[in-house]
Scaffold this motif. Structure first.
Motif, mmCIF file in Angstrom:
data_model
loop_
_atom_site.group_PDB
_atom_site.id
_atom_site.type_symbol
_atom_site.label_atom_id
_atom_site.label_comp_id
_atom_site.label_asym_id
_atom_site.label_seq_id
_atom_site.Cartn_x
_atom_site.Cartn_y
_atom_site.Cartn_z
ATOM 1 N N ASP A 1 18.718 -7.624 24.675
ATOM 2 C CA ASP A 1 19.321 -8.299 25.817
ATOM 3 C C ASP A 1 19.886 -9.643 25.348
ATOM 4 O OD1 ASP A 1 17.144 -10.271 25.868
ATOM 5 O OD2 ASP A 1 15.939 -8.656 26.736
ATOM 6 N N LEU A 2 20.587 -10.301 26.242
ATOM 7 C CA LEU A 2 21.271 -11.540 25.869
ATOM 8 C C LEU A 2 20.297 -12.683 25.593
ATOM 9 C CD1 LEU A 2 24.267 -11.227 28.300
ATOM 10 C CD2 LEU A 2 24.283 -10.906 25.844
ATOM 11 N N LYS A 3 19.194 -12.739 26.306
ATOM 12 C CA LYS A 3 18.200 -13.781 26.034
ATOM 13 C C LYS A 3 17.640 -13.625 24.625
ATOM 14 C CE LYS A 3 13.857 -15.920 27.432
ATOM 15 N NZ LYS A 3 13.677 -16.377 26.085
ATOM 16 N N SER A 4 17.329 -12.397 24.242
ATOM 17 C CA SER A 4 16.832 -12.144 22.883
ATOM 18 C C SER A 4 17.884 -12.547 21.855
ATOM 19 C CB SER A 4 16.476 -10.672 22.698
ATOM 20 O OG SER A 4 15.427 -10.317 23.544
ATOM 21 N N PHE A 5 19.144 -12.250 22.142
ATOM 22 C CA PHE A 5 20.216 -12.608 21.215
ATOM 23 C C PHE A 5 20.254 -14.127 21.022
ATOM 24 C CE2 PHE A 5 24.364 -13.716 19.730
ATOM 25 C CZ PHE A 5 24.700 -12.702 18.853
ATOM 26 N N ARG A 6 20.194 -14.861 22.120
ATOM 27 C CA ARG A 6 20.255 -16.320 22.031
ATOM 28 C C ARG A 6 19.054 -16.871 21.261
ATOM 29 N NH1 ARG A 6 22.474 -18.274 27.863
ATOM 30 N NH2 ARG A 6 22.654 -20.258 26.796
ATOM 31 N N ASP A 7 17.875 -16.329 21.521
ATOM 32 C CA ASP A 7 16.677 -16.764 20.789
ATOM 33 C C ASP A 7 16.804 -16.446 19.307
ATOM 34 O OD1 ASP A 7 15.608 -17.622 23.194
ATOM 35 O OD2 ASP A 7 14.286 -15.885 23.434
ATOM 36 N N ASN A 8 17.314 -15.258 18.990
ATOM 37 C CA ASN A 8 17.492 -14.872 17.589
ATOM 38 C C ASN A 8 18.554 -15.732 16.905
ATOM 39 O OD1 ASN A 8 15.502 -12.874 17.568
ATOM 40 N ND2 ASN A 8 16.930 -11.308 18.289
ATOM 41 N N TRP A 9 19.574 -16.131 17.649
ATOM 42 C CA TRP A 9 20.603 -17.008 17.090
ATOM 43 C C TRP A 9 19.984 -18.346 16.685
ATOM 44 C CZ3 TRP A 9 25.087 -16.809 14.862
ATOM 45 C CH2 TRP A 9 25.839 -17.963 14.708
ATOM 46 N N ASP A 10 19.186 -18.926 17.575
ATOM 47 C CA ASP A 10 18.525 -20.196 17.259
ATOM 48 C C ASP A 10 17.617 -20.041 16.032
ATOM 49 O OD1 ASP A 10 19.784 -21.326 19.430
ATOM 50 O OD2 ASP A 10 17.979 -21.513 20.655
ATOM 51 N N ARG A 11 16.876 -18.956 15.982
ATOM 52 C CA ARG A 11 15.990 -18.710 14.840
ATOM 53 C C ARG A 11 16.792 -18.536 13.556
ATOM 54 N NH1 ARG A 11 13.236 -13.667 16.283
ATOM 55 N NH2 ARG A 11 12.235 -13.843 14.259
#
Length: 197
Positions: free
Chosen positions: A26-36
């Motif tokens: 999902d998009l929230k996971s994508f954003r979290d993974n981007w930050d990581r």
């Protein structure tokens, strides 16, 4: 000097995060993974400095200066460094959720007559039904995450559109992550071939 095992381990972790970006459910996971990923990318560079600084020849190595300049001047590398800084040290958003949509094309493309849509409906699953007096082509595109310009230490960094002279305007965040990591991986290979005997 020994092989750069800690740095290469950090590179592999960053590669794993790119896979997580690609497979984000999902998009929230994508954003979290981007930050990581941004944090991990910077960790790759800082670990390389830590390991390479053990060599007395490192400070005079011309590739080091070249990489440091690219990190400041190359739009992609500079953006990645400063997006990580903005993500870690500000509350500003560095990505944005963009809603998907639907493009409807009248066929044939050179038809200049009037097109009448008698009925258009959407179901709850994203499907569309259209009753029209002409043939149509429908193209759906999903929601996605878009990178935003970032401000770090009072300076604004635009979303990169170039990297080492290559146009990036048609690339998504996963492509940009891959290009940035490839750059650092190439730097590590050059360092190993120069310093590790």
């Amino acid at each position: 000097m020994k092989a750069l095992t800690r740095t290469k381990s950090q590179i592999q972790k960053a590669r794993g995060l790119i896979e997580e970006l690609e497979n984000s459910p999902d998009l929230k996971s994508f954003r979290d993974n981007w930050d990581r990923f941004l944090t991990q990318l910077e960790r790759c560079y800082s670990h390389s400095l830590s390991e390479l600084s053990k060599s007395p020849k490192f400070n005079g190595w011309n590739v080091r200066g070249h990489v440091e300049q690219k990190r400041k001047k190359d739009p992609l590398l500079s953006y990645m460094v400063n997006a990580r800084g903005a993500a870690d040290h500000t509350v500003a958003e560095i990505t944005e959720h963009v809603k998907g949509g639907l493009d409807v094309f009248i066929l044939p493309k050179d038809d200049s007559g009037v097109t009448r849509i008698d009925h258009m409906s959407f179901d709850g699953e994203g499907n569309v039904s259209i009753k029209c007096n002409k043939p149509l082509a429908i193209q759906r595109y999903p929601d996605f995450v878009e990178l935003l310009p970032v401000v770090n230490r009072g300076r604004k960094y635009e979303v990169p559109n170039m990297h080492l002279g290559r146009d990036l305007s048609q690339l998504d965040p996963v492509d940009l992550a891959t290009l940035a990591l490839d750059y650092y991986e190439d730097y590590i290979k050059k360092a190993e071939s120069h310093f590790v005997k």
